[in-house]
Design an enzyme around this catalytic site. Sequence first.
Site: not given
Ligand code: NAD
Length: 525
Positions: A295, A329
Amino acid sequence: MQTQRTLDEFKNEPFTDFSVAENKKAMEEALAKVTGELGQKYPVVINGEKIELDTHFQSINPSDKTQIIGEFSDADRDAETLVNRAIDAATNAFQSWRNVSPEVRAEYLFRAADIIRERKHYFSAWMVLEVGKTWAEADGDTAEAIDFLEFYGREMIRWGGDQPITPSPYSEENKFEYIPLGVGAIIPPWNFPLAIMAGMTMSAVVTGNTTILKPSPDAPTIAYKFMEVLEEIGLPDGVVNFVAGSGTAVGELMVSHPKTRFVSFTGSKAVGLKIYEEAAKTREGQNWMKRVVAEMGGKDAIVVADDANLDEAAQGVVAAAFGFQGQKCSACSRLIVDEKVHDELMEKVVGLTEKLKLGSPNYPDTSLAAVINQNSFDKATGYIQQGIAEGGEVVAGGKATDDDGFFIEPTIIDNVKPKTTIEQEEIFAPVLAVIKADNYDHALEIANDTQYGLTGSVYSESDERLERARRDFHVGNLYLNRKCTGALVGVHPFGGFNMSGTDSKAGGREYLLQFMQGKSVAKKK
Ligand code: NAD
């Protein structure tokens, strides 16, 4: 254990009315209690064993940088060993957990929901302090967590029941059932630190899988508080293993491990695409193609037509753009308005925005607080400058300070042109781009013209126009004459198209199927 909970009587958890003195007092007490618990050390949890590591990372309050929320055993330094251990524990636990009946598995979720409901404000208070949610936003997050647990528990009972199949032309007994996949890597974001984290973890668990949960480094305490709930309900050891660390060390190892059967990820597009690619590679000792549920982000638009009720539209835009500092999001980050009503609408939107109160989320009258961290602050303030450089005009807000916390005024940039950076890229902060459209068709065209397709709204008094949006506005969650945030579990199954994700719908009837596989058994009579 037995359950009487069915989908028919599922109801969304009501939100708390903090104007009621008793509720306000209860929240103040919860905040005082949580403040007294700040700064503690938290371990890694593998197979029920709490392991304190030598190195720790800190989670801080984004609205008050000096306040340490918790210190977490940092798995980064010994990531490979710890991830291997956690995946081994989950692999062992899977052998028994997969045979626990769907009803019993669901019962664990119901008990977790009961505990969170009982201590609602306690969980909300952690979110106020750890991620800067206002009271109402934190309360909504807690309510959604309860909803996910109640909904997915019921859903599992449904999927665990008899599944429809065509009668056999042969003399045989046939059954079609859903079985779990195996070990799942659960990688949530920080922005719905209780609801999304718990929903992602427990949807995998209720379907019979075991997991390794890597919380976001920006919201590990709330995830750990949820781990305490799982301990309290007696969830068997190894079903959820908790390993805090960075995405690049711990997260990547979880994704690439050959014993990981699936990845459940919610976060940014950049990370989601990387995970999708990494998970597609097969490694030695791997017997399956990994499933990825991702997501991702959005560049959500509210379209306001020339026949819209402009008061309602302005209220919807301001709520959707600036609620939780625009860090949803689903947040409205683009207002696309028919130029014939642009000036009239903008007067209302700017007026409402100027009334918002930016400050500490500890108080009930705060409308928005700090953004999550320095990186997010720097990125968002950079985007504001870029918006101006690209010809946009700041008509509200625009100022920011990171002296005590990461505060950015709710900012509106008018006269943004289609295709410019701030019209295309997710900012994830209180920054709204306003784009003028020649007419309704043009507005829909601009709305669809990004890589994303998560949420969107249209305000118009014309049924014909609303029908056109239903057909042509390509988003997973479309709202007509209402704001584009605030999806309710079960009511508005949530998830986007295109680069917003893998087209799954959290809180919807198809969601659990992603964590199961169908098995057909024919027995000769
Ligand atoms: P992010 O992508 O920075 O991190 C998400 C998770 O991924 C964290 O736990 C992070 O530590 C981990 N991560 C980072 N790099 C990684 C890698 N290389 N391999 C594996 N895991 C890794 O996102 P964020 O800042 O935590 O959240 C905000 C984002 O999430 C925004 O883009 C928002 O739109 C999205 N979001 C989407 C939904 C949806 O339902 N579509 C819901 C909530 C948030």
